[in-house]
Scaffold this active site. Structure first.
Site, PDB file in Angstrom:
ATOM      1  N   ASP A  49       1.757   2.957  -8.298  1.00 36.25           N
ATOM      2  CA  ASP A  49       1.883   1.954  -6.540  1.00 36.25           C
ATOM      3  C   ASP A  49       3.432   1.746  -7.036  1.00 36.25           C
ATOM      4  O   ASP A  49       3.249   1.518  -8.651  1.00 36.25           O
ATOM      5  CB  ASP A  49       0.873   1.514  -7.125  1.00 36.25           C
ATOM      6  CG  ASP A  49       0.492   0.433  -6.743  1.00 36.25           C
ATOM      7  OD1 ASP A  49       2.010  -0.268  -5.681  1.00 36.25           O
ATOM      8  OD2 ASP A  49      -0.267  -0.892  -6.724  1.00 36.25           O
TER       9      ASP A  49
ATOM     10  N   GLN B 276       6.163  -2.149   0.827  1.00 34.79           N
ATOM     11  CA  GLN B 276       6.600  -2.178   1.600  1.00 34.79           C
ATOM     12  C   GLN B 276       6.164  -0.587   3.060  1.00 34.79           C
ATOM     13  O   GLN B 276       6.279   0.067   2.005  1.00 34.79           O
ATOM     14  CB  GLN B 276       7.399  -2.984   2.745  1.00 34.79           C
ATOM     15  CG  GLN B 276       8.068  -4.518   1.781  1.00 34.79           C
ATOM     16  CD  GLN B 276       7.115  -5.435   3.394  1.00 34.79           C
ATOM     17  OE1 GLN B 276       6.052  -5.206   3.753  1.00 34.79           O
ATOM     18  NE2 GLN B 276       6.786  -6.758   2.223  1.00 34.79           N
TER      19      GLN B 276
END
Length: 315
Positions: A298, A287
């Site tokens: 990632d 988020q």
């Protein structure tokens, strides 16, 4: 529709239509990279949810895990309450998942206050848990919670602050479609997440905790494997407005490496996979809306790697 009803519906659909990891592999070409032996169960932190107005708390993570073979359940507990109360709510859902999946055990992953929450379940029912993975969780308390605890107990300021936060929790609970009867206990959360409250919880449930100030804990306790990882960069993406809030809260740590809400060493539990990702507290669940650092792995990949780690461990 209540939290438990929605979980039952999801489990029922899986059972009724036979949407197994094998079927996923046949129809979607799954690599099996994330295909763990036991289901993965995700548990949110304070003021968290499963899905809010179409936005998932675990942004893009469940689908990425399922794509390559994992069976994933997303749970929801009280947005605000003690670690023990949240743990009891989670335990009910875990028992249901185990019964319907037929797998006998689950792999628990908890973010933030979800860390102590999953620890509670593993401590009281280790027979139902294969592993615990803690993500950015304040196992020894949070300096931010200690700062907020300076508001005098029983004061008008405490009452006002608790009322505002409880209202926010109730709103999140409502918008996520959960039962209106879910309790909100802001002061209970604060007592669980400050240093003194965390110490009391740890005295009762020490499984996986480091014995040194910033070391690793036991990797396996009562046949449950323990893992943890976290970040130490409150500011990671100039486009993410939440970075400003986490940058401000990071000042309560007085120079200690932290993710904006949790100190580096406080996040340690069991095997420490890594404690210095270039991530803040929200980046750890991908988020806001995937706005994370361009110079770090990632977050979705980190969860995939952990699922593969569990798979290789036979979990």
């Amino acid at each position: 529709m209540s939290r438990k009803t929605r979980l039952s519906l999801a489990c029922g659909l899986i059972a009724a239509f036979g949407v197994s990891t094998q079927a996923n592999a046949f129809w979607f070409g799954s690599s099996g990279y994330t295909k763990t032996k036991y289901p993965i169960v995700l548990t949110h932190g304070m003021l968290g949810f499963d899905s809010l107005l179409g936005v998932d708390y675990w942004y893009g993570i469940p689908s990425a895990l399922r794509k390559d073979g994992a069976t994933v359940y997303v749970t929801e507990v009280s947005q605000l309450d003690t670690s023990e109360a949240r743990g009891e709510q989670l335990l009910e859902q875990v028992e249901e998942i185990v019964a319907i999946s037929g797998k006998g055990r689950v792999n628990l992953i908890g973010h933030s206050h979800g860390g102590p929450t999953v620890r509670y379940v593993a401590a009281v029912r280790p027979d139902l848990v294969a592993s615990v993975t803690s993500v950015g969780a304040p196992h020894k308390g949070s300096a931010t919670a200690d700062f907020l605890r300076q508001v005098p107990e029983g004061s008008a300021g405490e009452t006002l602050l608790a009322g505002i936060v409880n209202g926010l929790g109730a709103l999140i609970n409502f918008l996520s479609g959960s039962s209106s009867n879910t309790p909100q206990n802001a002061l209970g959360s604060l007592e669980s997440l400050n240093s003194e409250g965390a110490a009391r919880f740890n005295a009762k449930f020490p499984q996986g905790l480091p014995t040194s100030a910033c070391g690793e804990g036991a990797y396996v306790v009562n046949n449950v494997r323990y893992y943890s990882w976290s970040g130490t960069r409150p500011l990671t993406n100039m486009l993410d407005v939440s970075d400003l809030l986490l940058g401000a809260s990071s000042l309560t740590f007085g120079g200690e490496a932290n993710d904006g809400l949790v100190g580096r060493c406080s996040s340690h539990l069991g095997m420490v996979i890594r404690d210095n990702y270039r991530m803040n507290h929200l980046d750890e669940v991908n988020q806001t809306l995937g706005l994370t650092s361009l110079f770090e792995t990632d977050p979705v990949t980190v969860y995939r790697q952990q699922a593969n780690r569990l798979k290789k461990a036979g979990l």
